[in-house]
Scaffold this motif. Structure first.
Motif, mmCIF file in Angstrom:
data_model
loop_
_atom_site.group_PDB
_atom_site.id
_atom_site.type_symbol
_atom_site.label_atom_id
_atom_site.label_comp_id
_atom_site.label_asym_id
_atom_site.label_seq_id
_atom_site.Cartn_x
_atom_site.Cartn_y
_atom_site.Cartn_z
ATOM 1 N N ILE A 131 -7.118 13.590 22.833
ATOM 2 C CA ILE A 131 -6.281 12.561 22.222
ATOM 3 C C ILE A 131 -5.508 11.821 23.306
ATOM 4 C CG2 ILE A 131 -4.438 12.104 20.549
ATOM 5 C CD1 ILE A 131 -5.166 14.802 19.229
ATOM 6 N N ASP A 132 -5.721 10.489 23.381
ATOM 7 C CA ASP A 132 -4.938 9.702 24.332
ATOM 8 C C ASP A 132 -3.722 9.106 23.620
ATOM 9 O OD1 ASP A 132 -5.730 7.362 22.976
ATOM 10 O OD2 ASP A 132 -7.320 6.904 24.412
ATOM 11 N N ALA A 133 -2.938 8.322 24.354
ATOM 12 C CA ALA A 133 -1.674 7.810 23.802
ATOM 13 C C ALA A 133 -1.915 6.894 22.599
ATOM 14 C CB ALA A 133 -0.896 7.063 24.890
ATOM 15 N N GLY A 134 -2.942 6.043 22.686
ATOM 16 C CA GLY A 134 -3.226 5.147 21.568
ATOM 17 C C GLY A 134 -3.669 5.905 20.333
ATOM 18 N N GLU A 135 -4.472 6.924 20.518
ATOM 19 C CA GLU A 135 -4.934 7.723 19.385
ATOM 20 C C GLU A 135 -3.799 8.531 18.775
ATOM 21 O OE1 GLU A 135 -9.535 8.250 20.974
ATOM 22 O OE2 GLU A 135 -7.935 9.598 21.685
ATOM 23 N N GLU A 136 -2.895 9.018 19.623
ATOM 24 C CA GLU A 136 -1.720 9.728 19.100
ATOM 25 C C GLU A 136 -0.865 8.797 18.245
ATOM 26 O OE1 GLU A 136 2.464 11.693 20.687
ATOM 27 O OE2 GLU A 136 0.690 11.839 21.975
ATOM 28 N N ALA A 137 -0.644 7.585 18.735
ATOM 29 C CA ALA A 137 0.150 6.621 17.966
ATOM 30 C C ALA A 137 -0.502 6.314 16.627
ATOM 31 C CB ALA A 137 0.339 5.338 18.776
ATOM 32 N N LEU A 138 -1.832 6.211 16.607
ATOM 33 C CA LEU A 138 -2.546 5.936 15.365
ATOM 34 C C LEU A 138 -2.446 7.121 14.403
ATOM 35 C CD1 LEU A 138 -4.325 3.904 13.851
ATOM 36 C CD2 LEU A 138 -6.302 4.841 15.058
ATOM 37 N N LEU A 139 -2.586 8.325 14.922
ATOM 38 C CA LEU A 139 -2.435 9.518 14.087
ATOM 39 C C LEU A 139 -1.053 9.584 13.446
ATOM 40 C CD1 LEU A 139 -4.133 12.291 16.251
ATOM 41 C CD2 LEU A 139 -4.709 11.786 13.876
ATOM 42 N N ARG A 140 -0.024 9.230 14.218
ATOM 43 C CA ARG A 140 1.366 9.347 13.770
ATOM 44 C C ARG A 140 1.853 8.123 12.995
ATOM 45 N NH1 ARG A 140 4.778 12.879 16.666
ATOM 46 N NH2 ARG A 140 6.398 11.299 16.623
ATOM 47 N N SER A 141 1.045 7.076 12.898
ATOM 48 C CA SER A 141 1.484 5.826 12.274
ATOM 49 C C SER A 141 1.804 6.027 10.800
ATOM 50 C CB SER A 141 0.401 4.755 12.413
ATOM 51 O OG SER A 141 -0.740 5.098 11.632
ATOM 52 N N LYS A 142 2.546 5.089 10.244
ATOM 53 C CA LYS A 142 2.939 5.188 8.839
ATOM 54 C C LYS A 142 1.731 5.124 7.907
ATOM 55 C CE LYS A 142 3.951 0.226 8.077
ATOM 56 N NZ LYS A 142 3.330 -0.274 9.330
ATOM 57 N N GLU A 143 0.600 4.604 8.402
ATOM 58 C CA GLU A 143 -0.611 4.534 7.575
ATOM 59 C C GLU A 143 -1.328 5.882 7.502
ATOM 60 O OE1 GLU A 143 0.496 0.602 9.057
ATOM 61 O OE2 GLU A 143 -0.033 2.446 10.125
ATOM 62 N N ARG A 144 -1.142 6.738 8.509
ATOM 63 C CA ARG A 144 -1.746 8.076 8.566
ATOM 64 C C ARG A 144 -3.243 8.069 8.212
ATOM 65 N NH1 ARG A 144 2.615 9.772 10.470
ATOM 66 N NH2 ARG A 144 3.561 11.807 9.983
ATOM 67 N N PRO A 145 -4.058 7.309 8.937
ATOM 68 C CA PRO A 145 -5.488 7.311 8.636
ATOM 69 C C PRO A 145 -6.170 8.565 9.168
ATOM 70 C CG PRO A 145 -5.090 6.010 10.584
ATOM 71 C CD PRO A 145 -3.730 6.450 10.083
ATOM 72 N N ILE A 146 -7.408 8.764 8.749
ATOM 73 C CA ILE A 146 -8.297 9.682 9.448
ATOM 74 C C ILE A 146 -8.686 8.983 10.751
ATOM 75 C CG2 ILE A 146 -10.542 10.834 9.396
ATOM 76 C CD1 ILE A 146 -10.327 10.690 6.287
ATOM 77 N N VAL A 147 -8.508 9.652 11.882
ATOM 78 C CA VAL A 147 -8.809 9.051 13.174
ATOM 79 C C VAL A 147 -10.006 9.791 13.783
ATOM 80 C CG1 VAL A 147 -7.934 8.471 15.469
ATOM 81 C CG2 VAL A 147 -6.377 8.459 13.500
ATOM 82 N N LEU A 148 -11.039 9.036 14.156
ATOM 83 C CA LEU A 148 -12.207 9.617 14.805
ATOM 84 C C LEU A 148 -11.902 9.843 16.281
ATOM 85 C CD1 LEU A 148 -15.263 7.763 13.251
ATOM 86 C CD2 LEU A 148 -13.950 9.698 12.379
ATOM 87 N N PRO A 199 0.825 -1.213 0.000
ATOM 88 C CA PRO A 199 0.000 0.000 0.000
ATOM 89 C C PRO A 199 0.856 1.259 0.000
ATOM 90 C CG PRO A 199 0.021 -0.972 2.191
ATOM 91 C CD PRO A 199 0.768 -1.923 1.296
ATOM 92 N N ASP A 200 0.232 2.390 -0.270
ATOM 93 C CA ASP A 200 0.917 3.683 -0.188
ATOM 94 C C ASP A 200 1.189 4.008 1.276
ATOM 95 O OD1 ASP A 200 0.652 4.056 -2.971
ATOM 96 O OD2 ASP A 200 -1.375 4.816 -2.693
ATOM 97 N N ILE A 201 2.347 4.629 1.541
ATOM 98 C CA ILE A 201 2.775 4.878 2.911
ATOM 99 C C ILE A 201 3.158 6.353 3.083
ATOM 100 C CG2 ILE A 201 4.542 4.334 4.637
ATOM 101 C CD1 ILE A 201 2.505 2.096 4.224
ATOM 102 N N ALA A 202 2.878 6.893 4.259
ATOM 103 C CA ALA A 202 3.150 8.295 4.546
ATOM 104 C C ALA A 202 4.642 8.600 4.487
ATOM 105 C CB ALA A 202 2.601 8.655 5.927
ATOM 106 N N LEU A 203 4.954 9.859 4.210
ATOM 107 C CA LEU A 203 6.340 10.332 4.161
ATOM 108 C C LEU A 203 7.077 9.976 5.450
ATOM 109 C CD1 LEU A 203 8.307 12.181 2.455
ATOM 110 C CD2 LEU A 203 7.544 14.046 3.940
ATOM 111 N N CYS A 204 8.280 9.414 5.326
ATOM 112 C CA CYS A 204 9.048 9.006 6.509
ATOM 113 C C CYS A 204 9.821 10.199 7.079
ATOM 114 C CB CYS A 204 10.000 7.863 6.160
ATOM 115 S SG CYS A 204 11.377 8.331 5.078
ATOM 116 N N ASP A 205 10.293 10.046 8.310
ATOM 117 C CA ASP A 205 10.993 11.141 8.987
ATOM 118 C C ASP A 205 12.294 11.501 8.279
ATOM 119 O OD1 ASP A 205 9.000 11.282 10.864
ATOM 120 O OD2 ASP A 205 10.051 10.064 12.356
ATOM 121 N N ALA A 206 12.995 10.495 7.728
ATOM 122 C CA ALA A 206 14.270 10.782 7.057
ATOM 123 C C ALA A 206 14.056 11.651 5.817
ATOM 124 C CB ALA A 206 14.968 9.472 6.677
#
Length: 766
Positions: A276-293, A105-112
């Motif tokens: 935003i809790d810790a799990g939601e932050e991790a999901l927002l920042r994940s390489k998949e970068r989904p829309i998070v409710l 799948p397509d993946i979000a821009l990496c930090d490097a």
């Protein structure tokens, strides 16, 4: 001198375009091994040769240090005669007639890459198409496998000498990164501005890449609507903090109340809008970068009724930037941005600039386009955290194509065509299942063209021709009609139909590799039942081969048929007719009755008595509508699931105090809503929280009848976070099977259909 041995490895999974070959190259060098590695249509083939201890160490390290995007689904290892290789090399791709490698799948821009893009001394400073093997486009640019540049939409961009050197250097992060490019040799941005009020008058403006982004950002600051090309299609973008701009987008797109997704610059901006809790932050920042409710933040939460972004509900969908262009955009903007799919109602996301300007010329004021073709459209994925777990609501960019490994090899390739809403496709061949990205609702010609194009895409990827097709039982689903047309043209193809809610249960079984008996609670809006009525609140005793319906909701009539699914007042009125005379209904002081003129109620009563355009239904989604109507929350729906979201918002604001008493009963295999209705008719206060808790308790009552079976929870109603978080603690002593990688809604239907097929079953209904 110790004797050398050699082994050949065939590795399947996500192993192309993710830095896997240079990873093997570095690993072989570390252990002093020789041989080669190359891509082919099935994955990666490698031959390693050296001392036995070194080979063993290589194999142990192989799965432990994978590149970030790689995934091994299977590996065959065979010993072969040593050939005396003197080095380890990366060879060109090998072609065969057997295409089966997983497409990434397509993946979000990496930090490097982000750091390089921000570095003024780097040659890719400010480059809106920077990428490497750890990030960027994959599925959206590939035409067929193997994943090599000539097989992608990057083939039209010859690499400059510097990019070529990186591309051919196994030590580089960009070794065989197929979308590799730089300002000298890569794609370029294009800025189109509307030159008049007429829909078709556009002109393209030249300029430096950064200046074109700045022009688009300036228009957004001025309250304009700009279409911006992403990875899998265009977004319609405007300033989310500008109520007039958001209202203009709603008016132009004819989207009166459905929530908009919002892209935020960073987590600080996200926290200004949401809790935003810790799990939601991790999901927002994940390489998949989904829309998070997420739950709206205070004081933003206090204005939910008038909120232009997500009116009437306490949730907001946020996502972080995931392309270089998105990051560069926020250099000129410090406001949250509406970022909704560019499409007409019920049509697929638009991927081509010309089509966008023709279809949405009356919606947008400008377009920020580029000349890298999107071969395969792909929407944004959507997810939420429920009870500490990720729940996917739409499986698309970053997740799909999703490949599941089977525990056996199947003889006949299969294609499952899914349902009519939130459609996806599922393929099964060899020892894998592949689930397509979200296609959407199949209610338009354009949607069916997208469906057909997606079928052809996966046929091209894998040289795939189905010998078995699986579809829904509903005779009027467009996916089923497509399957029947395919069968007519290919008489040797087997065609099987499966009941909708059974397919929901099977999808969860597929994720858990489950074929034995289970109790499936499947609640959704509608599905065609085996008895020809509309189902939607089912308890199924099932395994991978058959099912028995052991409980359901007491049926009621849908006044106006399909129209009733958009007007909660019609379903509620039908229920009132079940318990009261016409004159008693007319005299009732109820928000439902007030939503009609007396003449309308009399006409609908006649239709209800005759059953004219008033089919029987046992839909849990419609019961949510009934509660919303009778309590005055909403009488008309602007989008699917709106009543459930409004009920959730109401349930989080008000406690259950004063709600004592039974609301739902379970009698003779039916969940009876009569006690609930009688209390509402009497004018008693029943909170949304109490209603949702009563639903959770009804699930427990059904489950208690089958104490030795695992409980499956699936169907669109289980997207209701409040309901799921209520019922899970009540089932804490039971094994509960939930969707993990796919959605609980109709996006999973195709997976369930194909699971029935690969389980070797011979009948679709009991």
């Amino acid at each position: 001198m110790r004797a050398k041995i050699a082994k050949t490895l065939r590795i399947r999974g996500i192993v192309q375009g993710v830095g896997f070959r240079p990873y093997l190259y570095r690993l072989a060098k570390r252990y002093g091994l020789n041989g080669f590695v190359r891509n082919d249509e099935r994955g990666v083939e490698t031959v390693i040769e050296g001392e036995a201890a070194a080979l063993e160490a290589f194999l142990q390290a192989l799965s432990a240090e994978l590149p970030p995007l790689a995934r091994i689904d299977g590996m065959e290892v065979h010993e072969i005669p040593a050939a005396g290789y003197e080095s380890f090399e990366i060879l060109s791709s090998h072609s065969s007639s057997d295409k089966s490698t997983a497409v990434s799948p397509d993946i979000a821009l990496c930090d490097a890459c982000l750091a390089e893009m921000r570095d003024p001394c780097n040659r890719r400073f400010g480059h809106p198409f920077i990428t490497c093997t750890d990030c960027g486009p994959r599925y959206s640019i590939i035409r067929t496998v193997p994943y090599d540049r000539p097989n992608t939409s990057m083939a039209r961009f010859p690499m400059c000498d510097k990019c070529r050197a990186e591309y051919e250097d196994p030590a580089s992060r960009r070794y065989h990164a197929q979308p590799i490019a730089c300002p000298e040799c890569g794609p370029v941005l294009q800025f189109w501005r509307k030159t008049g009020m007429e829909k078709g008058r556009w002109e393209v403006e030249d300029g430096e890449q950064g200046s074109l982004i700045e022009k688009a950002a300036k228009m957004i600051r001025e309250g304009k609507i700009v279409a911006v090309k992403g990875l899998g299609g265009f977004h319609l973008v405007c300033d989310a903090s500008n109520a007039e701009a958001v209202a203009a987008l709603r008016r132009r797109k004819r989207r009166p109340s459905k929530p908009f997704a919002v892209m935020v610059k960073d987590l600080a901006m996200a926290r200004s809008l949401a809790q935003i809790d810790a799990g939601e932050e991790a999901l927002l920042r994940s390489k998949e970068r989904p829309i998070v409710l997420l739950k709206k933040a205070d004081p933003y939460l206090s204005a939910i009724v008038d909120d232009p972004i997500a009116p009437g509900i306490d949730r907001i969908g946020l996502m972080l930037p995931y392309t270089p262009l998105h990051h560069l955009f926020f250099d000129f903007l410090d406001v949250p941005l509406i970022a909704t799919s560019a499409n007409l109602s019920d049509e697929p996301i638009i991927r081509e600039g010309k089509e966008l300007r023709e279809k949405l010329g009356g919606v947008i004021d400008a377009v920020l386009d580029h000349n890298r073709e999107i071969v395969n459209a792909c929407d944004d994925s959507v997810a939420q955290i429920v009870a500490g777990r990720v729940q996917w609501l739409r499986v698309a960019r970053g997740i799909a194509p999703l490949t599941l490994q089977l525990d056996k090899t199947i003889d006949k390739p299969m294609l499952a065509v899914g349902g009519n809403q939130k459609n996806t496709l599922a393929l099964a061949f060899e020892s894998k299942i592949v689930l397509s990205p979200h296609i959407g609702d199949l209610g338009t010609l354009e949607a069916m063209e997208y469906f057909d194009r997606t079928v052809k895409t996966f046929e091209r990827f894998y040289d795939f021709k189905p010998q078995i097709i699986l579809c829904d039982l509903h005779p009027r689903y467009e996916s089923r009609r497509w399957a029947e047309r395919y069968k007519a043209k290919n008489p040797s193809v087997e065609l099987h139909s499966l009941q909708h809610h059974y397919a929901h249960a099977l999808a969860v079984m597929a994720e858990h590799n489950w074929r034995s008996k289970a109790l499936a609670i499947v609640w959704d809006g509608t599905g065609y039942g085996s008895d020809g009525t509309i189902w939607g609140a089912e308890a199924l005793l099932c395994d991978a081969g058959s099912f028995d319906r052991v409980a359901s909701l007491r049926p009621f009539r849908l006044l106006g048929g399909e129209r009733a699914t958009r007007e909660p007042r019609r379903v509620a009125l039908a229920m009132l007719f079940e318990l009261l005379s016409l004159e008693e209904v007319l005299a009732l002081d109820s928000p439902t009755v007030a939503a009609f003129k007396p003449r309308e109620i009399r006409l609908l009563h006649q239709a209800w008595k005759r059953g004219a355009n008033a089919p029987l239904a046992s839909s849990m989604g419609r019961l949510f509508d009934v509660f919303a109507s009778l309590t005055g929350l909403c009488q008309h729906l602007g989008y699917e699931g709106e009543s459930g979201l409004r009920l959730e918002a109401e349930a989080t604001r008000k406690s259950m105090r004063g709600d004592a008493g039974e609301l739902l009963t379970l009698r003779e295999g039916q969940i009876d809503w009569e006690p609930l209705l009688k209390r509402l008719i009497r004018g008693e206060s029943v909170s949304a929280s109490a209603f949702i808790h009563a639903l959770a308790e009804s699930i427990v009552k059904i489950a208690e009848r089958y104490p030795d079976l695992p409980v499956i929870l699936s169907g669109g109603v289980f997207q209701n976070k409040t309901l799921l978080e209520r019922v899970l603690p009540l089932l804490k002593n039971r094994e509960v099977l939930l969707p993990r990688q796919v959605a609980p809604n109709d996006g999973a239907i195709a997976l369930g259909q194909v699971w029935w097929g690969v389980s070797g079953c011979g009948a679709s209904t009991p």
